[in-house]
Design a protein around this motif. Sequence first.
Motif, short mmCIF file in Angstrom:
data_model
loop_
_atom_site.label_atom_id
_atom_site.label_comp_id
_atom_site.label_asym_id
_atom_site.label_seq_id
_atom_site.Cartn_x
_atom_site.Cartn_y
_atom_site.Cartn_z
N PRO A 143 10.82 -35.14 -14.00
CA PRO A 143 12.01 -34.36 -13.68
C PRO A 143 12.80 -34.39 -12.33
N TYR A 144 11.72 -34.54 -11.51
CA TYR A 144 11.95 -34.58 -9.69
C TYR A 144 12.18 -36.15 -9.49
N PHE A 145 11.89 -36.99 -10.28
CA PHE A 145 12.96 -38.04 -10.14
C PHE A 145 14.71 -38.01 -10.88
N GLN A 146 14.20 -37.66 -12.43
CA GLN A 146 15.44 -37.96 -12.41
C GLN A 146 16.66 -37.36 -12.44
N GLN A 147 16.42 -35.81 -11.30
CA GLN A 147 17.45 -35.17 -10.80
C GLN A 147 17.53 -35.92 -9.60
N ALA A 148 16.75 -36.50 -8.48
CA ALA A 148 17.21 -37.53 -7.37
C ALA A 148 18.14 -38.43 -7.18
N MET A 149 17.79 -38.90 -8.47
CA MET A 149 18.56 -40.08 -9.17
C MET A 149 19.92 -39.53 -9.30
#
Length: 611
Positions: A143-149
């Motif tokens: 989720p932390y990757f998806q939020q940053a993208m």
Amino acid sequence: MDNSDNITAQTTPAETTGFSSRATLLICLIWLAGFLLVMLVSSGSLRDDVLARLETGAQQMHATINEELNPYESIASGIARMRTVKEALTGQQDGAALKRFLLRANDDMKTEALIVLAPSGFPMAASKDFGIDFEQRDFSFRPYFQQAMLGEQGRYYATGFITGQRGYFFSAPVWHNEKVIGVVVVKADLEPLMYRIKTLAPDYMIIGYDGVVFSASRSGWVYNSLYPLAETQRLAIHESRRYPRTSLVGLSSEPLDDIFHSDQIVLNATGLANRYFARRTRAPELGWHIFALAPSSVLFQDVAIYLLYYTLAFALLFLIWLYQRKRTEVQRHVKVLNAELERRVALLTRELKESNEELQELVDHYRTTQDQLKETRGQLVQTAKLAVLGEMSAGINHELSQPLLALNTYIENSQRLLAKSEYDKVGANLKELQQVAGNMRDIVSRFKVFARRTPPEPRPFGLQEVISGTRVIMKPLLSKSALELRIRQQGNIPDLFGDPVQVQQVLVNLVTNAADALEGDKDGWIAMDICARGKEVEILVTDSGAGIAVELRDKVFEPFFTTKARGLGLGLALSRRIIETLGGSLTLQETAAGGTCFVLKLPVYTHGENA
């Protein structure tokens, strides 16, 4: 004194000091009423105190976690703005340069790891070596990757699927030309932080909004659910890969409202249900519920301590009351005891006086016996001296007859020279006469000192003084027997302390015995070896005779034992007694070449020593 045992019977009161059954029941009821009151009051007060401490502990844990983790969010956004990161993501720099940059940044920021992810979710570089297949790992599911993208900063806690260690992840987008070209991830290691917060409460749990225990003070709680989960919930949690794959056992079967709002909670981790006091706080920015817990047994222990204090205080008051009651009773018997004790004291005093008089008579008798023993010992010493002089009488006669003959010759010669008026030669003869007389006086004075009966006069003395006197005294006997006395000294000999005449008597006795053993042996010799050994002076008196038979060696120091046709057999016994009185020792030593060797040891004089 046969009646002394009756005093105990007289002091024992006739009345019993016990309590009636009614008094005993009343005391027990008073104690029980106080016991219940203390239990009720202390349990309520202690329960409130435990809950207040848990409330404080939960707040402190929340504050400590925020204080530790908040700086990491700014680290992620700061790294994302770095030119090196953007150039690596746009292909202007290679991955090696980016890795060197991340290593330096990680050392400066003290983070667990820094990772740069490409838009595909695959890593470009990291500050930590995660293995050779790290770059083939896909992080796009996090989720932390998806939020940053999506252009937002992300937060996420999980167990690393590579390292297996718990961490908190902070992510930030990397912008270039108003487009997200990658993601920077900062991992914070939670293990030291969890260790710190353990001290803020007896027990704790950190629970995610999915109901799973992410961290706890007890290992059996970790990665289990706080409450029972539906099967679909378990599958969703497993698919998220946030935790290691476990069975997610429910720790509590209580209703959710009680779990999150009641002052107590029942947890079951090892098959046994345990009740805990609980205080909670929400940490929405972290996605956690923080529980501060304390076993209910803590309250029972504290209440038990209060009850123990109460019981001890009650017992003390009871003992004080009992003491006062007993004291009043004892005072009634004191007068009787005093009269009886006065009678007994008078009787004992009379008997003690008689015993003291008998003891004084024994002491006087002992002193008289000691004086007689000392006198007898002195007489024996004197007898031994005279016996030695008697044995040497013939040699003494020979030693003095020659100087007397010389004196007579010088006198006759001087008379003839006076008749011829040759005064110069007369003066020379007188000087020779004076020297001969001085030699005779020296011989006589040595024997006089040796034979004189005087009490010991301890003083510091040099051993040479004793050796010289011994040589003079023994010269007649040695000359008569044609024996040689060899005196050999090693180094400087320190002074000794004692009566030199007594030491001289021992040496004369040893040399005399040696001369007797060599009687008739024209090649015989006697040696006296002197040396200092530490705090002792050692004198070895050795002769070249036949020695002492083995079966007789243990008897030579016994009184009245002798192997000679003449003599009293007291010489060696008295010699050993004299040397032991001076703090030394006299022993017989075996020699490899035959003969006899006596070893005499005396302590060295210490400055300030006196009699």
